[in-house]
Structure formats: structure tokens, C-alpha cells
Design an enzyme around this catalytic site. Structure first.
Site, PDB file in Angstrom:
ATOM      1  N   ALA A  49       0.812  -1.228   0.000  1.00 50.39           N
ATOM      2  CA  ALA A  49       0.000   0.000   0.000  1.00 50.39           C
ATOM      3  C   ALA A  49       0.843   1.275   0.000  1.00 50.39           C
ATOM      4  O   ALA A  49       0.339   2.349  -0.318  1.00 50.39           O
ATOM      5  CB  ALA A  49      -0.921  -0.004   1.215  1.00 50.39           C
ATOM      6  N   GLY A  51       3.231   1.873  -2.003  1.00 52.37           N
ATOM      7  CA  GLY A  51       3.937   2.008  -3.280  1.00 52.37           C
ATOM      8  C   GLY A  51       3.253   2.883  -4.314  1.00 52.37           C
ATOM      9  O   GLY A  51       2.199   3.488  -4.081  1.00 52.37           O
ATOM     10  N   TYR A 216      -4.458  -3.597 -20.292  1.00 50.88           N
ATOM     11  CA  TYR A 216      -4.992  -3.367 -21.626  1.00 50.88           C
ATOM     12  C   TYR A 216      -6.313  -4.111 -21.838  1.00 50.88           C
ATOM     13  O   TYR A 216      -7.149  -3.686 -22.619  1.00 50.88           O
ATOM     14  CB  TYR A 216      -3.946  -3.713 -22.702  1.00 50.88           C
ATOM     15  CG  TYR A 216      -3.189  -2.461 -23.055  1.00 50.88           C
ATOM     16  CD1 TYR A 216      -2.514  -1.758 -22.062  1.00 50.88           C
ATOM     17  CD2 TYR A 216      -3.204  -1.921 -24.334  1.00 50.88           C
ATOM     18  CE1 TYR A 216      -1.880  -0.568 -22.330  1.00 50.88           C
ATOM     19  CE2 TYR A 216      -2.564  -0.728 -24.620  1.00 50.88           C
ATOM     20  CZ  TYR A 216      -1.911  -0.057 -23.612  1.00 50.88           C
ATOM     21  OH  TYR A 216      -1.301   1.144 -23.875  1.00 50.88           O
ATOM     22  N   GLY A 218      -8.625  -4.112 -19.866  1.00 51.63           N
ATOM     23  CA  GLY A 218      -9.685  -3.307 -19.258  1.00 51.63           C
ATOM     24  C   GLY A 218     -10.000  -2.051 -20.062  1.00 51.63           C
ATOM     25  O   GLY A 218     -10.877  -1.270 -19.677  1.00 51.63           O
ATOM     26  N   HIS A 277       0.675  -6.667 -23.431  1.00 49.06           N
ATOM     27  CA  HIS A 277      -0.446  -5.824 -23.876  1.00 49.06           C
ATOM     28  C   HIS A 277      -0.821  -6.084 -25.348  1.00 49.06           C
ATOM     29  O   HIS A 277      -1.981  -6.314 -25.670  1.00 49.06           O
ATOM     30  CB  HIS A 277      -0.126  -4.336 -23.704  1.00 49.06           C
ATOM     31  CG  HIS A 277       0.212  -3.937 -22.297  1.00 49.06           C
ATOM     32  ND1 HIS A 277      -0.297  -4.565 -21.188  1.00 49.06           N
ATOM     33  CD2 HIS A 277       1.021  -2.951 -21.796  1.00 49.06           C
ATOM     34  CE1 HIS A 277       0.169  -3.997 -20.093  1.00 49.06           C
ATOM     35  NE2 HIS A 277       0.974  -3.011 -20.433  1.00 49.06           N
ATOM     36  N   LYS A 364       8.968   3.720 -27.224  1.00 47.53           N
ATOM     37  CA  LYS A 364       8.945   4.852 -26.279  1.00 47.53           C
ATOM     38  C   LYS A 364       9.645   6.029 -26.951  1.00 47.53           C
ATOM     39  O   LYS A 364      10.424   5.840 -27.884  1.00 47.53           O
ATOM     40  CB  LYS A 364       9.701   4.471 -25.008  1.00 47.53           C
ATOM     41  CG  LYS A 364       9.004   3.355 -24.233  1.00 47.53           C
ATOM     42  CD  LYS A 364       8.983   3.655 -22.750  1.00 47.53           C
ATOM     43  CE  LYS A 364       8.126   2.653 -22.021  1.00 47.53           C
ATOM     44  NZ  LYS A 364       7.070   3.244 -21.234  1.00 47.53           N
ATOM     45  N   SER A 431     -17.065   7.215 -32.828  1.00 46.23           N
ATOM     46  CA  SER A 431     -16.152   7.794 -31.849  1.00 46.23           C
ATOM     47  C   SER A 431     -16.821   7.782 -30.486  1.00 46.23           C
ATOM     48  O   SER A 431     -17.966   8.200 -30.337  1.00 46.23           O
ATOM     49  CB  SER A 431     -15.814   9.224 -32.250  1.00 46.23           C
ATOM     50  OG  SER A 431     -15.212   9.861 -31.157  1.00 46.23           O
TER      51      SER A 431
END
Ligand code: NDP
Ligand code: BG6
Length: 517
Positions: A49, A51, A216, A218, A277, A364, A431
Site C-alpha cells: 500500500a 507504493g 490493456y 480493461g 499488452h 517509447k 467515436s
């Protein structure tokens, strides 16, 4: 440390005198019908908790569920970690992150009154657990309900999963309701470490108790994929190799490793994004219709895709690293070959997909934040008038955009309006932004609700995980063992320049099985 938890909970009354309306414990949000567990007691233990994940995701998601009346009336949330904190200390630590969600101060405070903190010397500290679970049991015993459920959220690094699991099994199991454990990635580093990790918890817990989160799964567009595909019969005749030329799944971030270089350098972009993912999104896109809509049928269908996927080799892959990556002070190896960009070509040897290249790419420090699935259809062959027009006819594409601005788009050619007969590209768009009063909860909020509902369909099953590592481990070991150098690219660019030719070649290639036919 623990003494006042129960007292303050017992003194807590749900409704306070205030102008502002608190969640009504007897009402359940329209989107979710009332289920048995709403009338049962629920204790949540957030292990770790203190973290980063706990404050950024776990508690804010629980707050959202609380605000929407989606949690049981009899609820308490225990935080556990090694750091020394009081209950009030935890609440102060969480407060800024909760208030940032836009939830009113009144509801945040009401939520925080249900949050308590316990500390122990280690994550397997039996005496600290005995004390915490003792209080939890007292709380449960004050309830009118005879069923008390317990959810343990392991927001800790995997090296303490084992000791956490053991102490939960020994001291924390519910006696009148379910016990469920939520676990966070990384689920290993390669196939062997994944097997070890799976064994750590499977010795103590049945698979039905374990909820491995890949957030991912979710996301709204990902949650929509099964319904969108299988409830609209127009898709099935074209969702295959006869109509689709290639499928590209892209993840781009315009931030770099953002101070997490130390963590990232041990994993790299393939373990961080592609093996989990993007592979999850691929399996949902490529799977055969599940036999039923229950969790196991869905996961069986996903595992079937993975079983038919070819193991990925270094030849199927383009790697990149952005300039300046190893300048991050948390990266020790300044000569690191850790990829921050990767594009992979995968084959799925099923009648539906034989010969269709699936390209996964992630990076990235690129030019934009984006995640999408793009199915490119085969070129038009007919219609002389279309072939004669001078302008090149672009292939049609179906785009499922996860973020930003989630949407489903069909890119087509239409005639330029007016006297011209030339084609232009047009888009048919669904959309999510255009849907009035849309509630688009965070992925963690949806997934936590699924845990409480006992719906494992959006969580990663053990065989799924094992097979995903089988597919990726040879490539990952080849990168580590050969020391292959990733191609450099400039931060904020689209990735290594070589990627344009690579993509063109890979998306037209024939699969090894096809060429041997
Ligand atoms: P943290 O590093 O913040 O660790 C959480 C808590 O665990 C810390 O507050 C610390 O608590 C304890 N801890 C940290 N390192 C160790 C260690 N080596 N041995 C024992 N205890 C330790 O991690 P996060 O909260 O960021 O992540 C938790 C899990 O979730 C990890 O597995 C991570 O990979 C995963 N995850 C995190 C994401 C994020 O956005 N943060 C996203 C996706 C997954 P204390 O010292 O008080 O015991
Ligand atoms: C995490 C990765 O799993 O997903 C991060 O570890 C990445 O590196 C994050 O930034 C991306 O998640 P989202 O939801 O922001 O796309």
C-alpha cells in the site's frame, strides 16, 4: 498500529450530515445489476500500500467504484506494507491522488474513513498478518451477512509474491466467502522464470482464485472487441485471410522511460509492452468465436491462437533504441542494447489467418501517444472505371483505436463529390467522444469490478501466460545472448528510419508454411 482500526470503523456511519450526497449504499449503478456479493461483506487488502501503483491506480480505482455505489455497503480496505505509517498517515499519503480523480472531497473523505494501514517487518510477517486479519475478522463478525469475502491485491514486486501468498494462505483465507488474489505484471522475465512464478502461487491457490492483471484488457475498445466482432454478422465473412492482407497493432508513447530506466533496462520494450499488452489485443482480434461467453471459453479461444502462433525469431524483428536512452542515471550499463522500440512480424497458422502477417510495433519516446489495431484489406480487383482513374486507390482499412480518442473507424474510398469521378479516402467513424454522457472508467476500475464479480474473462490464465512466453523467449534470449545492437532513432521521431522499408517488406511477405506449399 492496528488498535484503532476497528473502533473507527464501527463508529463510522455511512451518511453524514452534509448538503452533498454520499453514495447510496442501497443503490447499485444501472450499468451493473445488483448481485449477491453486494449484500455480502467485503474486505480488501492492498499489499504494498505504500507504493506507486497503490496510490496511482489501486486506491483511485476503488474510490471510483465506491463513488458509483458498486462496492458492498459493508466494506473495509486494509493497506499492508513494511513502511511505518499510521492509518491517518496512509490517508494523507493517498489524499492528493484521490482528489486528482475529480471525485468530491466529501466522498474522498468518506472513502478514506474505510481505509486502514498495517505494517509488518516483511511481506511474510505472520505476527503482523495475525493482527491485521484478526481485526478484519472482527469487522466481518459485526455484519448481518453470513458471507464475508476477501480480496488481496498484490501491488508489490514479484520477488515477494511467494512469501505474501504463503502468509495469506496460512492466515488470511476467508472461511465463509471467496478469497481472490490480484497480481500485477511482470509475470516473469522468460519462460523459466514465468514457470517459477506460476508455481509459487499455484502451490497455495487454485487458478480460480488468481486474477493476473493486464490493464490493456480493461480498456474500453478492447472490452468491446468480442461484442463488436461477433454480434455484427457483417464482419465474419471478411474477418479472415480472404479479405485481410495484414494486421498491424501499434503502441506509441511520446514519453521516454521517465525516470524508470533502471526497471526498463532489465525488461525492454518487448517484455514491457509486446509480450503482454499487444499480444493480448492480437489474440482477441484473431480468435475463433468462443464456444460460450464465459471466461474459460473466451480464454480457450485466445490460447488456441497462441498455440497456432509461430515462435518469433530475430529475423522477424526490427529493434531500435532512442538516442540518449542510457543517459538516464538509473541505467547502470551505459552500453546497453535494451530495445526501446521493436517491430515484430508474427504468423498464425490457422485456416483463418494462414499467410496474413500480423505486425506488432511498440516504442517509447516517439512522435505521439497512440495505440491502435489496423486491419488492411486486400486491394480492389474489379470495376474497370475504378482501375482507370489516375489516382491510386488506397486499400480499405478497419481501425480500432484504443487511445487517444477511442474510436472504431472504417477507411474506405468514395467518389469526390461533384463532377469528378476520382476517389478520395473517407472514414465511417464510431467515436466514443460523440456518445453523450459517456462514462469511460479507467481500465483498473473495470478490472477490479470484474474481480469482485468473479469474472476472469479479462484476466490472463496460466496456460495463456506460459504459451506467450514460449513464443517470445527464443527472441528475448537471442537479443540478450547475441548482444545485437538496436538501430538508433531520434526522440520524438516515428522510430528508426529503416522501419519504413521493413514494414513494407514484412507486410507483403509470405509465411514459411505458405512458401513451402
Ligand atoms: P513499488 O516499487 O512502488 O513497490 C511497492 C511497494 O513494495 C513499495 O512501496 C515497497 O513497500 C515494497 N517494495 C518495493 N521493492 C521491494 C523489494 N525489493 N522487496 C520487498 N518489498 C519491496 O512498485 P509499484 O507500486 O510501482 O508496482 C507494484 C507492482 O505492480 C510491481 O510488480 C510492478 O511491476 C507492477 N506494476 C506497476 C505499475 C505502476 O504504474 N507503478 C504499472 C504496471 C505494473 P515497503 O517498503 O513499504 O514494504
Ligand atoms: C505499462 C508499462 O504496463 O503500460 C509502461 O509498464 C507503459 O511502460 C504503460 O507506459 C502504458 O499504459 P497506458 O495505459 O498508459 O497505455
Amino acid at each position: 498500529m492496528v488498535s484503532s482500526a476497528l473502533d473507527s470503523l464501527q463508529n463510522f456511519s455511512f451518511r453524514k450530515d452534509s448538503d452533498e450526497i454520499l453514495p447510496d449504499p442501497d443503490s447499485v449503478h444501472v450499468a451493473v445489476s445488483k448481485e449477491d456479493w453486494h449484500d455480502e461483506v467485503l474486505s480488501i487488502v492492498v499489499v504494498g500500500a505504500s507504493g506507486d501503483l497503490a496510490k496511482k491506480k489501486t486506491y483511485p480505482s476503488l474510490l471510483k467504484l465506491y463513488e458509483e455505489n458498486l462496492l458492498p455497503k459493508e466494506l473495509t480496505i486494509y493497506g499492508y506494507a513494511r513502511s511505518s505509517k499510521t492509518h491517518e498517515g496512509l490517508r494523507q499519503h493517498l489524499y492528493p491522488h484521490l482528489i486528482k480523480t475529480g471525485t468530491s472531497e466529501h466522498i474522498v473523505n468518506s472513502f478514506l474513513e474505510r481505509c486502514f494501514y498495517y505494517s509488518g517487518k516483511t511481506y511474510g510477517d505472520e505476527s503482523a498478518y495475525t493482527s491485521m486479519i484478526g481485526d478484519l475478522a472482527k469487522f466481518e463478525s459485526t455484519s448481518e451477512s453470513t458471507v464475508a469475502n476477501r480480496l488481496f491485491y498484490l501491488a508489490v514486486p514479484p520477488n515477494v509474491f511467494g512469501e505474501s501468498g504463503m502468509v495469506i494462505k496460512k492466515i488470511g483465507m476467508a472461511t465463509t466467502g471467496w478469497t481472490r488474489l490480484v497480481i500485477e505484471k511482470p509475470f516473469g522475465h522468460d519462460l523459466d522464470s514465468c514457470n517459477e512464478l506460476l508455481k509459487t502461487l499455484s502451490d497455495d491457490f487454485d487458478e480460480e482464485c488468481l486474477y493476473r492483471i493486464d490493464h490493456y484488457l480493461g480498456k474500453e475498445v478492447v472490452q468491446n472487441m468480442i461484442l463488436f466482432r461477433f454480434s455484427n454478422p457483417i464482419w465474419e465473412p471478411i474477418w479472415n485471410r480472404k479479405s485481410i492482407e495484414s494486421v498491424t497493432i501499434t503502441f506509441k508513447e511520446n514519453i521516454d522511460t521517465n525516470g524508470r530506466g533502471g526497471y526498463f533496462d532489465k525488461f525492454g520494450i518487448i517484455r514491457d509492452i509486446l509480450q503482454n499488452h499487444l499480444l493480448q489485443v492480437l489474440t482477441l482480434f484473431a480468435m475463433e468465436p468462443p464456444e460460450n461467453d464465459d471466461a474459460d471459453s473466451i480464454r480457450d479461444a485466445k490460447v488456441e491462437v497462441l498455440k497456432n502462433m509461430e515462435i518469433i525469431s530475430l529475423d522477424d524483428c526490427l529493434l531500435g533504441q532512442y538516442d540518449g536512452y542510457s543517459d538516464d542515471s538509473t541505467i547502470e550499463n551505459k552500453d546497453t542494447n535494451c530495445p526501446t522500440y521493436a517491430a515484430l512480424r508474427c504468423w498464425i497458422h490457422t485456416p483463418r489467418w494462414e499467410g496474413v502477417p500480423f505486425i506488432l510495433q511498440a516504442g517509447k519516446a516517439l512522435d505521439e501517444k497512440l495505440c491502435e489495431v489496423r486491419a488492411t484489406f486486400k486491394p480492389a480487383k474489379t470495376l474497370a472505371s475504378v482501375q482507370s482513374v489516375s489516382k491510386k486507390i488506397e486499400p480499405s482499412e478497419l481501425v480500432l483505436r484504443l487511445q487517444p480518442n477511442p474510436a472504431i473507424e472504417l477507411h474506405n474510398n468514395t467518389k469526390i463529390p461533384g463532377l469528378s469521378t476520382s476517389p478520395m479516402k473517407s472514414k465511417m467513424t464510431m467515436s466514443y467522444e460523440d456518445i453523450p454522457d459517456l462514462s469511460n472508467p479507467d481500465a483498473y476500475t473495470r478490472l477490479l469490478l470484474s474481480v469482485m464479480r468473479g469474472d476472469q474473462g479479462s484476466f490472463v490464465r496460466d496456460d495463456e501466460l506460459r504459451r506467450s512466453w514460449e513464443i517470445f523467449t527464443p527472441l528475448l534470449h537471442a537479443i540478450d545472448d547475441t548482444g545485437v545492437r538496436p538501430l538508433p532513432y531520434k526522440p520524438t521521431s516515428k522510430g528508426p528510419e529503416e522501419r519504413v522499408k521493413w514494414m513494407e517488406k514484412m507486410s507483403k511477405a509470405t509465411s514459411p508454411l505458405q512458401s513451402s506449399l
